[in-house]
Design an enzyme around this catalytic site. Sequence first.
Site, PDB file in Angstrom:
ATOM      1  N   ARG A  49       0.892  -1.383   0.045  1.00  0.00           N
ATOM      2  CA  ARG A  49      -0.086  -0.055  -0.001  1.00  0.00           C
ATOM      3  C   ARG A  49       0.883   1.193  -0.025  1.00  0.00           C
ATOM      4  O   ARG A  49       0.616   2.245  -0.734  1.00  0.00           O
ATOM      5  CB  ARG A  49      -0.873  -0.045   1.169  1.00  0.00           C
ATOM      6  N   THR A  50       1.736   1.099   1.053  1.00  0.00           N
ATOM      7  CA  THR A  50       2.599   2.462   1.180  1.00  0.00           C
ATOM      8  C   THR A  50       3.463   2.826  -0.132  1.00  0.00           C
ATOM      9  O   THR A  50       3.231   4.184  -0.624  1.00  0.00           O
ATOM     10  CB  THR A  50       3.283   2.542   2.401  1.00  0.00           C
ATOM     11  N   LYS A  77      26.025  -4.263  -1.938  1.00  0.00           N
ATOM     12  CA  LYS A  77      27.393  -4.312  -1.954  1.00  0.00           C
ATOM     13  C   LYS A  77      27.867  -3.649  -0.765  1.00  0.00           C
ATOM     14  O   LYS A  77      29.050  -3.057  -0.880  1.00  0.00           O
ATOM     15  CB  LYS A  77      28.034  -3.607  -3.366  1.00  0.00           C
ATOM     16  N   ARG A  99      11.310   3.583   3.650  1.00  0.00           N
ATOM     17  CA  ARG A  99      10.901   2.723   4.794  1.00  0.00           C
ATOM     18  C   ARG A  99      12.168   1.961   5.113  1.00  0.00           C
ATOM     19  O   ARG A  99      12.652   1.108   4.300  1.00  0.00           O
ATOM     20  CB  ARG A  99       9.862   1.777   4.358  1.00  0.00           C
ATOM     21  N   HIS A 129       5.047   5.508  11.871  1.00  0.00           N
ATOM     22  CA  HIS A 129       4.393   5.496  10.435  1.00  0.00           C
ATOM     23  C   HIS A 129       3.544   6.715  10.053  1.00  0.00           C
ATOM     24  O   HIS A 129       2.200   6.445   9.995  1.00  0.00           O
ATOM     25  CB  HIS A 129       3.705   4.031  10.166  1.00  0.00           C
TER      26      HIS A 129
HETATM   27  N1   CP Z   1      -0.516  -0.097   6.047  1.00  0.00           N
HETATM   28  C1   CP Z   1       1.046  -0.282   5.365  1.00  0.00           C
HETATM   29  O1   CP Z   1       1.896   0.165   5.704  1.00  0.00           O
HETATM   30  O2   CP Z   1       0.704  -1.214   4.597  1.00  0.00           O
HETATM   31  P1   CP Z   1       2.106  -1.771   3.535  1.00  0.00           P
HETATM   32  O3   CP Z   1       2.953  -2.501   4.550  1.00  0.00           O
HETATM   33  O4   CP Z   1       1.439  -2.765   2.374  1.00  0.00           O
HETATM   34  O5   CP Z   1       2.408  -0.737   3.035  1.00  0.00           O
END
Ligand code: CP
Length: 295
Positions: A49-50, A77, A99, A129
């Site tokens: 999603r993100t 590497k 992320r 998040h």
């Molecule tokens: N909610 C969320 O962060 O989903 P993803 O891990 O699919 O990005």
Amino acid sequence: MHHFLDINQLSRVELESLIDKALSFKSGSHVETNKQAICATLFYENSTRTRLSFEIAAKRLGMMTVDLDINTSSVNKGETLVDTVQTLMAMEVSHVVIRHQQEKLILELAETIGQEVRLINAGDGQRAHPSQALLDLTTIYQYKQKFHGLKVAILGDIKHSRVANSLQNALALVGVSDCYLVAPPSLQATTNRIGIATTDIVEGVSDADVIICLRVQKERFESDEALDFDAYREGYTLTEQRLKLAKPDAIIMHPGPVNRDIEIDSDLVDCSQSVILEQVTNGVFARMAILSGLN
Ligand code: CP
């Protein structure tokens, strides 16, 4: 705002303005395009999603997008995050969505890298998040048209959840104080930011306006952590019977991905009170608001 790193960097006015902007994008308001910008996505942890919603958001804003596949990149590497981001900057990348499993690494990166690129936190370890919190509040506001006076129940694996951390910070910022954090003792956080921690799902869900289920994050369990899934289902799964304790117009949320029949009965994922896919839709608009708001 130059980087988007944490809910705690925002004032209440700034958070509410991002929610307004997301809903305004959703209602079809004019989009200022930024064709000079290049947005890179760097996901050192899995995501559907993100990652995709940041990419779609950037494209809707007219930006060029590039995704670095970490598994086939020079990270393998030994390249550091700082060197990777500086490499992208040398190619005139203007926005980097990251992320990373290491908590606070993006905060250190922001200190090191300065203001030549905009950094966006798409999840750091178990800590934060913030873009998820923004889309969650956007969704709550879309359905409830207010924050004040709402009862919010957060159910599930609070302990390992960066979503729960950022969500609590965001709820506190907009004045939600009636918040229940429902989990078995082994999945409670050691410190909660707001609300009441309870092991009693009846207390948490009764008269709730918003129920947010969290995934049991097995991948984050330490070797000495274990969960009896039968006992978990008995005590903590959101079922139709438990949903009946909430207000009749309560909404069910989940950041995804969902473990059907663990944190929530499969039928409820798809029921009329579930807004889980609407959260996904709002994720694009919330991320458009973030990307377009960075100076
Ligand atoms: N909610 C969320 O962060 O989903 P993803 O891990 O699919 O990005």
